[in-house]
Design a protein around this motif. Structure first.
Motif, mmCIF file in Angstrom:
data_model
loop_
_atom_site.group_PDB
_atom_site.id
_atom_site.type_symbol
_atom_site.label_atom_id
_atom_site.label_comp_id
_atom_site.label_asym_id
_atom_site.label_seq_id
_atom_site.Cartn_x
_atom_site.Cartn_y
_atom_site.Cartn_z
ATOM 1 N N LEU A 172 52.690 34.796 51.505
ATOM 2 C CA LEU A 172 52.895 34.100 52.699
ATOM 3 C C LEU A 172 53.758 34.970 53.450
ATOM 4 O O LEU A 172 54.021 35.076 54.553
ATOM 5 N N GLU A 173 54.534 35.581 52.639
ATOM 6 C CA GLU A 173 55.998 36.367 53.347
ATOM 7 C C GLU A 173 55.301 37.542 53.960
ATOM 8 O O GLU A 173 55.555 38.059 55.166
ATOM 9 N N LEU A 186 43.455 41.085 56.358
ATOM 10 C CA LEU A 186 44.577 40.882 54.991
ATOM 11 C C LEU A 186 43.396 40.544 53.787
ATOM 12 O O LEU A 186 42.749 39.565 53.954
ATOM 13 N N ALA A 187 43.726 41.148 52.749
ATOM 14 C CA ALA A 187 42.922 41.039 51.479
ATOM 15 C C ALA A 187 43.937 40.195 50.538
ATOM 16 O O ALA A 187 44.991 40.721 50.064
ATOM 17 N N LEU A 188 43.531 38.833 50.312
ATOM 18 C CA LEU A 188 44.732 37.884 49.685
ATOM 19 C C LEU A 188 44.041 37.026 48.825
ATOM 20 O O LEU A 188 42.801 36.834 48.698
ATOM 21 N N GLY A 189 44.708 36.328 47.845
ATOM 22 C CA GLY A 189 44.098 35.333 47.057
ATOM 23 C C GLY A 189 44.821 35.053 45.812
ATOM 24 O O GLY A 189 46.030 35.545 45.740
ATOM 25 N N GLU A 190 44.203 34.671 44.802
ATOM 26 C CA GLU A 190 44.433 34.742 43.430
ATOM 27 C C GLU A 190 43.966 35.646 42.453
ATOM 28 O O GLU A 190 42.863 36.172 42.649
ATOM 29 N N HIS A 191 44.756 36.138 41.624
ATOM 30 C CA HIS A 191 44.297 37.057 40.508
ATOM 31 C C HIS A 191 43.327 35.940 39.583
ATOM 32 O O HIS A 191 43.259 34.960 39.521
ATOM 33 N N SER A 192 42.403 36.874 38.988
ATOM 34 C CA SER A 192 41.416 36.027 38.118
ATOM 35 C C SER A 192 41.892 34.986 37.166
ATOM 36 O O SER A 192 41.251 34.059 36.694
ATOM 37 N N GLY A 193 42.972 35.309 36.461
ATOM 38 C CA GLY A 193 43.655 34.676 35.517
ATOM 39 C C GLY A 193 44.407 33.306 36.271
ATOM 40 O O GLY A 193 44.804 32.190 35.409
ATOM 41 N N MET A 194 44.327 33.033 37.497
ATOM 42 C CA MET A 194 44.941 31.975 38.326
ATOM 43 C C MET A 194 43.863 30.753 38.433
ATOM 44 O O MET A 194 44.453 29.801 38.670
#
Length: 730
Positions: free
Chosen positions: A486-487, A461-469
């Protein structure tokens, strides 16, 4: 040469001197590619064409051809031929983007950090940049603050090591002769990382003792390494905004620390003295900032509009203007700009050097060393024979550079898919987005993700925040993964496939809903231009995780700020103890989910019992603590052996642990190494209630282990020839 600068200063009119203290963005200047793109810039700011022609510096400018054009046009119109200083935000790479600084800190590798700054300087300098607004050394304890990604973490000792490393990398040993280097500007002075509620530009309220103990050491380390500039912070320090704070800039920085370089405000910070409530208007803002010691005002016109009149009225001594301008001229001279105003700018070399293979190789190495393995239940490393479902919004995304990657290109970044595809057959790698970063996937996207997962032996799973977050003005009160991700995890969970989560983000996260639902978690941060390649190296075992956290991961945002070197209380919580009236939460643990210094590898290490060379030390007789570490697993690995100390009875309360040293060791399976640390009296000093910096006689605990939580304990005593309270002792 000093006499030449003084002669030049004497030839300058007051208006010309004040203009040297003005910094404007690139579009203000003739020859800029985006000339005039700031809407009505001169009219809006009240800056005249003459003031632009005499301005001392420009920010946000790069590109060898454009720099040469602007510098030449400037010199053609500047009466005394004083060149511009070109400054830009080269925070974690120029075009070759390295991991964000928080990730670099997790490498625990100052030498490689120095190399990254050296490469960034080389690319920036050949593109015409003279000064970088880096390093950012603000100590951080609140992951809600977006700018934690710019810092190297929560520990003053480790931050100081990295501050020195970055300055060495950027500046080298001789800025005049080495045109592949740039001047460094340490920021944000001071204590910007302590903003209340983790909200950018917010108030900071610390005691002077806390300021000196935790927040100032890394700035001082950068200056001791020769850093040429200091940038003021947006926040207050003891109720006074930094850009108008005479105690901070004159008494502490100039008088006590002896700093003779240039002080620059952050963007608009001088005029912001008005909304802060310490200046009634622009004239008072200029008055307070120049008297405090701000040499360059960035992107507001308080100085050029009002300083001349303040001098004429006798409110500001002209010598303050002269001192500021002389510091600016000295920096220009040190950079060799009077002899060669174009310095390192070279379009031909720029094409050869910027984003070259050698630079990208270092980016890849540092990215791999910066990743932190947080969990691994026998699923990593992957086998190239497995069928792998790569699912998530970051599967193919190039948005892995992070904030402050100004010249970096997401199109040029190696995505995780590209990195993994280079190591396995195409038929064995199934890819699906599943959802957006913050948006729930369509029915088609979810179906595609489920289908890929069903066919796979293992899910990544490749997850996270985009750079603007994360980054400036990107603070978050809820630091969990977005609900859409999460869903997605929950939709895949019933398949019962081994699952690895790779996280791309710029801050520590609350990992509930993830860490308990997957078999492995690799914290990749924003890993830079070669991030996908570096992560793939780790996933397939061609590189081995060696990163360790330099900022605690909270169990819940309700703990924040949570950090390892906290104070004890009069009623400390002892886990599993029945006492109700102690310092604890009713609903969550006191401890973070993952502590400072934590990180796993693909092997295991066993620590022997640590040993002290003596039970007692004196001011002039240090002692040694040593420990044997054995690689008990099947693979080679790198361990970070960490040394912590606690003062059991101080003049003021002392932290429950403080990092004092560390060693990185590489061991083959079955190999044992003896690791030794020397503990000296100097390492036991701290700021007392009267701000004297000294150690206490008495008992100490020393801890040696793989992180701040899991460390074996020993005790020793420090004896001193004089009693505490004796003035001679201090």
């Amino acid at each position: 040469m000093e006499e030449q600068l003084l002669s030049l200063l004497r030839q300058m009119t007051l208006d010309e001197k004040i203009a040297q203290m003005l910094q404007l963005a690139t579009p203000f200047f003739k020859g800029a590619d985006d000339e005039g793109m700031i809407t009505g810039p001169m009219a809006q700011m009240g800056v005249s064409e003459q003031q632009v022609q005499n301005a001392g510096s420009v920010l946000g400018l790069s590109g060898a051809r454009q720099v040469i054009n602007i510098q030449q046009a400037h010199l053609n119109h500047n009466r005394l031929g004083i060149p511009l200083l070109v400054m830009s935000d080269i925070v974690h790479g120029f075009k070759t983007i390295f991991p964000v600084p928080l990730a670099i800190g997790c490498s625990w590798d100052p030498e490689l950090a120095e190399k990254s700054a050296e490469i960034a300087a080389r690319e920036a300098s050949v593109s015409g940049v003279h000064v970088t607004y880096a390093p950012m050394v603000d100590l951080v304890r609140d992951p809600r603050w977006g700018r934690v990604m710019e810092s190297t973490g929560e520990d003053p000792y480790l931050n100081s090591l990295f501050a020195r490393a970055f300055v060495r990398g950027f500046q080298g040993k001789n800025l005049t002769e080495d045109t592949d280097r740039v001047a460094a500007c340490v920021k944000h002075f001071a204590a910007y990382g302590a903003v209340e509620a983790g909200r950018d530009y917010n108030t900071v309220d610390l005691s002077e003792r806390q300021l000196r103990e935790y927040y100032l050491p890394a700035y001082k380390a950068a200056l001791d390494e020769g850093c040429e500039m200091v940038m003021t912070s947006f926040n207050t320090v003891d109720g006074i905004p930094a850009s108008g704070n005479r105690w901070l800039l004159r008494k502490l920085l100039r008088e006590e620390w002896g700093f003779n370089g240039v002080v620059i405000s952050d963007w608009g910070a001088v005029k912001e003295l008005i909304p802060h409530g310490v200046a009634a208007d622009e004239a008072e803002a200029a008055y307070k900032a120049v008297r405090a010691g701000v040499d360059i005002e960035m992107m507001t016109p308080c100085y050029v509009r009002h300083l001349a009149k303040l001098v004429e009225n006798g409110d500001v001594e002209e010598r303050l203007i002269d001192e500021a301008v002389l510091r600016i001229l000295r920096l220009k001279q040190k950079l060799g700009l009077f002899e060669n105003p174009f310095r390192g700018a070279d379009p031909q070399r720029e094409r050869e050097i910027v984003f070259c293979e050698a630079h990208r190789a270092v980016s890849r190495e540092l990215a791999a060393k910066s990743c932190v393995l947080l969990k691994n239940d026998n699923v990593l490393p992957l086998s190239k024979e497995q069928r792998i479902a790569l699912i998530g919004p970051f599967a193919r995304s190039g948005d892995i550079l992070g904030s402050w990657s100004w010249q970096g290109s997401q199109e040029d970044a190696v995505s995780l898919y590209e990195g993994m595809a280079s190591k396995t057959e195409a038929s064995r790698l199934l890819v699906a987005e599943g959802c957006g970063v913050e948006t729930r996937g369509t029915e088609e996207q979810r179906s595609e993700a489920l289908a890929a997962a069903r066919e796979a032996d293992v899910i990544v799973l490749a997850l996270g925040e985009h750079s603007g977050m994360s980054g400036e003005a990107s603070c978050r009160a809820d630091i969990r993964l977005p609900q859409a991700q999460l869903e997605l995890i929950q939709e895949l969970k019933p398949l019962n496939k081994p699952t690895v989560a790779v996280l791309f983000n710029g801050r520590p996260l609350d990992l509930h809903g993830l860490v308990d639902e997957v078999d492995a978690v690799l914290e990749a941060w924003f890993p830079g231009s070669e991030g996908g390649a570096a992560v793939a190296d780790l996933l397939f075992g061609e590189a081995r995780p060696s990163g360790r956290l330099t900022m605690s991961f909270p169990y819940s945002v309700g703990q924040v700020p949570v950090y390892y070197n906290a104070y004890n209380t009069g009623r400390p919580h002892v886990p599993d103890a029945p006492d109700h009236y102690v310092s604890k939460y009713l609903d969550i643990p006191n401890e973070p989910l993952f502590p400072f210094g934590f990180g796993l590898t693909y092997t295991t290490f066993e620590y022997g019992e640590p040993r002290l060379s003596a039970d007692e030390m004196t001011e002039d007789r240090p002692l040694t603590v040593s420990v044997r570490v054995t690689n008990t697993g099947p693979l080679p690995g790198e361990e970070v052996v960490q040394l912590y100390i606690r003062d059991l009875a101080g003049d003021v309360v002392r932290p429950i642990k403080e990092l004092k040293d560390f060693r990185k060791i590489s061991l083959e399976p079955g190999e044992t190494a003896e690791v030794a640390f020397t503990i000296s009296e100097r390492q036991l000093r701290y700021y007392h209630s009267d701000l004297t910096y000294a150690s206490d006689a008495g008992e100490f605990r020393v801890y040696v282990g793989p992180n701040s939580r899991d460390a074996a304990e020993l005790r020793f005593r420090l004896t001193k020839k004089r009693e505490a309270g004796d003035p001679a002792w201090q």
